[in-house]
Design a protein around this motif. Structure first.
Motif, PDB file in Angstrom:
ATOM      1  N   SER A 132      41.742 111.593  61.790  1.00  0.00           N
ATOM      2  CA  SER A 132      41.020 112.805  62.180  1.00  0.00           C
ATOM      3  C   SER A 132      40.691 112.776  63.652  1.00  0.00           C
ATOM      4  O   SER A 132      40.580 111.713  64.266  1.00  0.00           O
ATOM      5  CB  SER A 132      39.768 113.002  61.336  1.00  0.00           C
ATOM      6  N   ASP A 137      36.621 120.435  52.327  1.00  0.00           N
ATOM      7  CA  ASP A 137      35.704 121.263  53.095  1.00  0.00           C
ATOM      8  C   ASP A 137      34.703 121.958  52.188  1.00  0.00           C
ATOM      9  O   ASP A 137      34.846 121.987  50.966  1.00  0.00           O
ATOM     10  CB  ASP A 137      36.455 122.247  53.997  1.00  0.00           C
ATOM     11  N   GLN A 159      30.317 126.146  57.874  1.00  0.00           N
ATOM     12  CA  GLN A 159      31.547 125.568  57.300  1.00  0.00           C
ATOM     13  C   GLN A 159      31.547 124.098  57.667  1.00  0.00           C
ATOM     14  O   GLN A 159      31.227 123.742  58.810  1.00  0.00           O
ATOM     15  CB  GLN A 159      32.777 126.277  57.892  1.00  0.00           C
ATOM     16  N   SER A 188      33.722 120.220  57.247  1.00  0.00           N
ATOM     17  CA  SER A 188      34.866 119.404  56.831  1.00  0.00           C
ATOM     18  C   SER A 188      34.357 117.984  56.654  1.00  0.00           C
ATOM     19  O   SER A 188      33.664 117.473  57.536  1.00  0.00           O
ATOM     20  CB  SER A 188      35.951 119.392  57.907  1.00  0.00           C
ATOM     21  N   THR A 195      34.966 113.783  55.150  1.00  0.00           N
ATOM     22  CA  THR A 195      35.792 112.680  54.674  1.00  0.00           C
ATOM     23  C   THR A 195      34.886 111.642  54.029  1.00  0.00           C
ATOM     24  O   THR A 195      33.902 111.216  54.636  1.00  0.00           O
ATOM     25  CB  THR A 195      36.564 112.032  55.845  1.00  0.00           C
ATOM     26  N   ASN A 221      41.924 117.223  60.485  1.00  0.00           N
ATOM     27  CA  ASN A 221      42.053 116.110  59.551  1.00  0.00           C
ATOM     28  C   ASN A 221      43.489 116.047  59.075  1.00  0.00           C
ATOM     29  O   ASN A 221      43.990 116.998  58.481  1.00  0.00           O
ATOM     30  CB  ASN A 221      41.108 116.299  58.356  1.00  0.00           C
ATOM     31  N   ASP A 244      39.117 128.381  60.130  1.00  0.00           N
ATOM     32  CA  ASP A 244      39.872 127.178  59.791  1.00  0.00           C
ATOM     33  C   ASP A 244      41.327 127.497  59.509  1.00  0.00           C
ATOM     34  O   ASP A 244      41.712 128.651  59.357  1.00  0.00           O
ATOM     35  CB  ASP A 244      39.214 126.407  58.640  1.00  0.00           C
ATOM     36  N   GLN A 301      44.167 119.865  57.825  1.00  0.00           N
ATOM     37  CA  GLN A 301      43.180 120.948  57.827  1.00  0.00           C
ATOM     38  C   GLN A 301      42.493 120.926  59.186  1.00  0.00           C
ATOM     39  O   GLN A 301      42.160 119.845  59.690  1.00  0.00           O
ATOM     40  CB  GLN A 301      42.149 120.696  56.703  1.00  0.00           C
ATOM     41  N   SER A 305      39.466 122.910  61.796  1.00  0.00           N
ATOM     42  CA  SER A 305      38.393 123.880  62.042  1.00  0.00           C
ATOM     43  C   SER A 305      38.386 124.161  63.537  1.00  0.00           C
ATOM     44  O   SER A 305      38.413 123.214  64.330  1.00  0.00           O
ATOM     45  CB  SER A 305      37.035 123.297  61.658  1.00  0.00           C
TER      46      SER A 305
END
Lengths: 123, 123, 123, 123
Positions: A63, C94, C112, C114, C116, D67, D94, D112, D114
């Motif tokens: 990431s 997400d 929003q 995201s 991990t 990511n 996103d 993904q 953002s």
């Protein structure tokens, strides 16, 4: 990446390099494209990690977050990478990007990135 | 936030503070919860920004990325905030978090955060 | 987390829940604090992951990015979590956050995120 | 960007496009480089924003988080962009990236992202 990056300094968990920027990476108005800056951050952190763990070709970015703060001058980018955590399976750290033609220590960064690299298990 | 944060040092664009951590913010296994660490980073960067621009109550976080790197000890958190860009409408920077009981200069950070704050136009 | 979250729906890799927000988490001007919204996103994604892999207490957030987009109303938050990758060692996905009092399907998200999560190896 | 992107569908706040990937963007082992995936996400969200506000050449990325979840096949990338907030000065949303050769609706995303774009004030 051959010939594109010049390593300027290397210490444990720290690497400073300069990336040449090609014509195709300049944007109208005379600046460097976002993807080119992403490349500089990603490669600098990759090299900083490899310098610590040895060349493991499978090490991959998992990431990345990049904040673009100022318009870089249309020229090379200097990347200062710092590893904050080097674990068994992850390398985590950040990179500050500068216009390389600005005098070091003097100028403000053009972008800041945080990166995580996955390190595959040794066989 | 009253009484929760102690400012340890303040220079232009830099602020170091310590945040007390309550029982409710500890996690099983003896560590500090993620939201508590987010609070430490967010408030440290907020104070660093207000120290530069004066108290503008409407200044708000627009985005934050936090990387959790090590398990903090169950106790206070030290946050070292750095403003990388202070523009007319945005303050951008990063924060390193440490277990405050680790000796400064010695220990590795437990988390790293990048933050962006929106600054409302002055009336 | 006892009693704070209500799960509204659960499907493979999807979880919708509502989080109660206490007085201490409201901000002047009648809105919900950033750390409270971070808590909603983090816990929703944690529960979505546990619903898939079973309760592994050591599952921990490794990184989170949150974009705050609108001022939430001072009340409960609805979190819609989605797992995009469920690997052996990582869960990535997400979360969209809404003011729970807005009618579903109608309103725009307030934030929003995201996330991990690291999944420890099974013993 | 001429000729590199094909727009597959466009609705209010949604855009799906496909990006051609050149030889120089493939990585050893037969996959697509991280910077190329960043380019796909960045350009897709840029086009989604311009489709809503008209062509304002000065619209610039202010922050991006990506990511990387799976190894893409060595070929074109499909990007599905979604604007979550379109304000006066910011566009936030996103993007999901897929290997375009995977059948739509069937495959899992490879990454993904953002993104936040700054919209300059109209003159």
């Amino acid at each position: 990446m051959e010939g594109r990056f010049t390593i300027l300094s290397l210490e444990p968990c720290r690497l400073v390099c300069e990336m040449r920027v090609g014509e195709a990476e300049l944007r109208p108005g005379g600046t460097v494209s976002g993807p080119a800056m992403f490349t500089a951050a990603d490669c600098a952190f990759y090299m900083a990690t490899l310098a610590m763990i040895g060349t493991q070709a499978l090490t991959v970015t998992t990431s990345a977050t990049i904040n673009f703060m100022r318009k870089p001058a249309p020229g090379p980018i200097r990347a200062e990478a710092r590893i904050l955590k080097l674990g068994r399976t992850l390398s985590v750290g950040d990179v500050l990007l500068y216009s390389a033609r600005d005098r070091a220590g003097d100028a403000a960064p053009v972008a800041q990135a945080s990166l995580t690299y996955s390190i595959p298990p040794a066989r």
